[in-house]
Scaffold this active site. Sequence first.
Site, PDB file in Angstrom:
ATOM      1  N   ARG A   1     -26.089  10.223  11.981  1.00  0.00           N
ATOM      2  CA  ARG A   1     -24.953  10.099  11.062  1.00  0.00           C
ATOM      3  C   ARG A   1     -23.650  10.075  11.839  1.00  0.00           C
ATOM      4  O   ARG A   1     -22.710   9.361  11.491  1.00  0.00           O
ATOM      5  CB  ARG A   1     -24.946  11.243  10.043  1.00  0.00           C
TER       6      ARG A   1
ATOM      7  N   LYS B   1     -20.899 -10.839   4.698  1.00  0.00           N
ATOM      8  CA  LYS B   1     -20.528 -12.241   4.581  1.00  0.00           C
ATOM      9  C   LYS B   1     -20.690 -12.973   5.917  1.00  0.00           C
ATOM     10  O   LYS B   1     -21.781 -13.025   6.471  1.00  0.00           O
ATOM     11  CB  LYS B   1     -19.104 -12.335   4.042  1.00  0.00           C
TER      12      LYS B   1
ATOM     13  N   TYR C   1      -9.947  -8.957  -4.276  1.00  0.00           N
ATOM     14  CA  TYR C   1     -11.315  -8.836  -4.779  1.00  0.00           C
ATOM     15  C   TYR C   1     -11.349  -7.839  -5.932  1.00  0.00           C
ATOM     16  O   TYR C   1     -10.681  -6.798  -5.898  1.00  0.00           O
ATOM     17  CB  TYR C   1     -12.222  -8.387  -3.638  1.00  0.00           C
TER      18      TYR C   1
ATOM     19  N   ASP D   1      -7.650  -7.427   4.608  1.00  0.00           N
ATOM     20  CA  ASP D   1      -9.034  -7.837   4.414  1.00  0.00           C
ATOM     21  C   ASP D   1      -9.128  -9.296   4.837  1.00  0.00           C
ATOM     22  O   ASP D   1      -8.599 -10.189   4.174  1.00  0.00           O
ATOM     23  CB  ASP D   1      -9.440  -7.666   2.948  1.00  0.00           C
TER      24      ASP D   1
END
Length: 394
Positions: A60, A211, A113, A186
């Site tokens: 982690r 993406k 978005y 972004d």
Amino acid sequence: MTRNDDQSNENRFATVAVGAARTETHPHRSGTNDVVPPIHLSTTFEWASGDEANEHDYSRESNPTRATLEEQLARIEGGEHALAFASGMAATSTTMLSLVPPGGHVVSSDSIYSGTEKLLTELAAGHLGIDVDFVDARDPENIAAVVDSDTDLIWAETPTNPLMRLCDVRAIADIADDHDSLFGVDSTFASPYFQAPLELGADIVVHSTTKYLNGHSDSTGGAVITDDDEIFEQMAFAQQTGLGNMLSPFDCYLVTRGVKTLPARMEYHEENAMAVARFLENHNQVARVYYPGLESHPQHNLASEQMSGYSGMLSFEFDGTLVELEAFIKGLEIFTPGASLGGTESLIEVPSLMIPDEVGHGEATAEIPETLVRVSVGLEDADDLCEDLQTALP
């Protein structure tokens, strides 16, 4: 021009993308001279002290496969630090939650978005009392009008999802500097190959690695890249300890693999997108095409200045009814109706039909036309793509 033209003193982009996993610090992570870095699935690592100490203790907090990807992403984006997250929204939300205190102030583009819009309006504003101003970021003066000394973060997408609007990264970075505010971009639609926000003055770059970075529609993830040590430390704590939303080793491996072909894929995505955009622009059933590579795009000059290419995303307004539009979508054979983008296959989406609950139509965000169609142009033959559109269009 591509990013390769801007790196005269270092290895060019494609070389970095292919070989970024083999760094001076970790040339062979496994000790077996792997050309392809292995997947480290172990959740814990044997403890040792002194010279035998392992840099990884618990996955982690730190994992060799994730560290490989994060080094790779930092290098191709031109940053000092990168963090890999479980999704693009995990990367975005961690940025917001790490850098904006409760009751703070965010200035955001009004074309973003839908998931980011909900994050800002429902979580940031609704639960944390953060003051959020949405403005049309195409004009930097709109941002300057609402930014003040109390602004914690300016947020923008460029190009935007799904309206393909651009913001002037350098101009907004100057505004952020004047007010000692952070500026996050972004850059998912452009990918690191076609746009370098850090070089233009941004403090933070966010990608949905789902993406273009992965590029094969088989991994969900996100990334944040920055030059700022303090920002990195704040976000690393949130990623590893506070929220624990890091990317899994197998997904890190998939993205590392995908990045190696990013330059070749992006060149072909752009070539195909330009062909599709020009075809659509000349079709009488299409009212308007939104693609920064077309001279008809109102921000074409800005795109040419701050991007080294126009990527593979476009949208257009269908000239007809929703019933006719749905018939057009059903008539396609090569384009697959579906969400997401940036994979090898061409995808097509009508937000008002496919994701009506996620389409913002309020005062806070830019309205999306009912007959808007978003297209992620893939790597098929361009002539086949245009013929598919021609056959399906009324």
